[in-house]
Scaffold this motif. Structure first.
Motif, PDB file in Angstrom:
ATOM      1  N   GLN A   1     -54.789  -5.735  50.696  1.00  0.00           N
ATOM      2  CA  GLN A   1     -54.018  -5.270  49.545  1.00  0.00           C
ATOM      3  C   GLN A   1     -53.744  -3.770  49.628  1.00  0.00           C
ATOM      4  O   GLN A   1     -52.682  -3.301  49.217  1.00  0.00           O
TER       5      GLN A   1
ATOM      6  N   ASP B   1     -49.787  -9.248  50.136  1.00  0.00           N
ATOM      7  CA  ASP B   1     -50.131 -10.214  49.098  1.00  0.00           C
ATOM      8  C   ASP B   1     -51.188 -11.165  49.654  1.00  0.00           C
ATOM      9  O   ASP B   1     -51.036 -11.691  50.760  1.00  0.00           O
TER      10      ASP B   1
ATOM     11  N   GLY C   1     -53.957 -10.194  43.471  1.00  0.00           N
ATOM     12  CA  GLY C   1     -54.346 -11.263  44.375  1.00  0.00           C
ATOM     13  C   GLY C   1     -54.680 -12.542  43.627  1.00  0.00           C
ATOM     14  O   GLY C   1     -54.918 -12.542  42.418  1.00  0.00           O
TER      15      GLY C   1
END
Length: 400
Positions: free
Chosen positions: A11, A16, A205
């Protein structure tokens, strides 16, 4: 710890991420371990002293290194290779490969804290190593000097038993010598890993618990995670499944064996909690103050990762700790636990790309998953995003 750290540092690079977890954050070996962050003590598990002393008592139920008698050809092959790596030359070569990532351990934890992971990582000061035999304390000091000379700084200073008991009155008169280990840290494992999962989610996330991935497929341009009711495609997949790593990684050329080196722990109340971690090497027992209870951990049991907890191992850990402690009721045990540390035959992790450019591995850290998990995640994220393997993990090639 390893998988979530990898997700977090991906991240940081703008990736992603989705985390698929069979149970949930902080299950398995990340739950009940001692919580030590001790890069100074991070060395290959197969070593000459283990070959000389541990394997001799391998089948003794009370031994800190234990294998229950059973017919298990795969485990026999693992132990033979483990023994072959328990030489000074191979241990030294393994240490040279670990030194680079050990140096990055604290920086990775500091990056997590600066990025919002809201969980305490405490200075382990004092960190007391206690001995019944003063000669063994001298050996620890000599080992610290040796590791420092080899490039892995170890800050160890001698202290009298009286000094140790002044700092930690919980120590009994059985402790006749002590060593103070400096510059290390410790944490509450389930609290920290849960906070790490929360941070991954807070940053956008996805963390899915209760998802059992039974296979991974390279579909040419995408990698798919497959299971009961699951078929999701991603640009890349990182396998960080601990002691079961081989199941998913073997189709991608990972032949290095990973077995469960199971550790046991429990928690007890203490009239006077120690101000920092305690370590009793003669019984391979460790103690960590965690809130209002003290976690006591030990044992290296080579057995199927999903075998039930063996109460005899808990009793063996308690028996090994009992002489060194006072005013502690070791029968008032809570949170009795067994966890499967993922061990390799050479004592080195498996970190990096497999035969598929879309499938990566992060695991096999043995007893160092908490210490090296964040640094592993940071370096593997670099590998995924740049295509270049950092020098610190070139020795951990999963295809070796």
């Amino acid at each position: 710890m390893v998988g979530l750290s990898t997700a977090w540092f991906l991240q940081e690079r703008g990736v992603d991420v989705t985390v698929l977890d069979r149970v949930g954050p902080a299950a398995g070996a990340s739950w009940g371990n001692a919580g030590w962050i001790t890069p100074s003590l991070s060395t290959p598990l197969p070593e000459p002293s283990m070959l000389a002393h541990g394997l001799r008592n391998l089948f003794r139920a009370s031994s800190p290194l234990y294998v229950p008698p059973a017919v298990d050809p795969d485990l026999a092959r693992f132990l033979i290779r483990f023994a072959r790596n328990s030489t000074h030359s191979r241990w030294r070569a393994g240490l040279d490969m670990l030194i680079g990532i050990n140096r990055l351990a604290f920086d990775a934890f500091d990056a997590l804290a600066a990025g919002g992971v809201d969980a305490a990582v405490r200075a382990a000061d004092p960190f007391i190593v206690g001995y019944a035999d003063p000669a063994a304390a001298d050996a620890m000091l000599a080992e610290g000097r040796t590791l420092t000379a080899l490039g892995q700084p170890v800050e160890v200073t001698p202290m009298s038993a009286a000094e140790a008991r002044t700092l930690a009155p919980i120590l009994s008169s059985h402790v006749r010598a002590a060593v103070r280990l400096g510059g290390q840290r410790y944490l509450d494992p389930p609290a920290f890993v849960a906070a790490l999962a929360d941070s991954v989610e807070a940053r956008g996330g996805i963390v899915k618990s209760g998802v059992d991935v039974t296979a991974v497929h390279d579909r040419g341009g995408r990698a798919a995670a497959v299971g009961d009711g699951l078929d999701e495609e991603f640009d890349a997949v990182v396998l960080a499944t601990g002691a079961t790593l081989n199941t998913l990684a073997r189709p991608f050329g990972v032949r290095a064996r990973v077995r469960a080196g199971r550790g046991y722990s429990f928690s007890v109340p203490a009239a006077q909690m120690p101000p920092g971690p305690l370590y009793f090497p003669s019984g391979s027992v460790v103690c960590t103050p965690l809130g209002d209870r003290m976690r006591i951990a030990g044992m290296m049991e080579f057995r199927a990762h999903d075998a039930p907890l063996d109460p005899r191992r808990i009793a063996a850990v308690a028996a090994a700790a009992r002489p060194f402690l006072r005013d502690v009721d070791l029968t008032d045990r809570h949170d009795e636990w067994v966890g499967a540390r993922p061990c390799t035959t050479d004592g080195l992790p498996l970190v990096g790309r497999t035969t598929s450019p879309r499938v990566y591995v992060a695991g096999g850290h043995g007893m160092e998953g908490m210490t090296l998990g964040p640094a592993t995640g940071r370096l593997l994220a670099d590998t995924l995003c740049t295509g270049i393997t950092p020098d610190e993990i070139t020795g951990f090639d999963p295809l070796r």
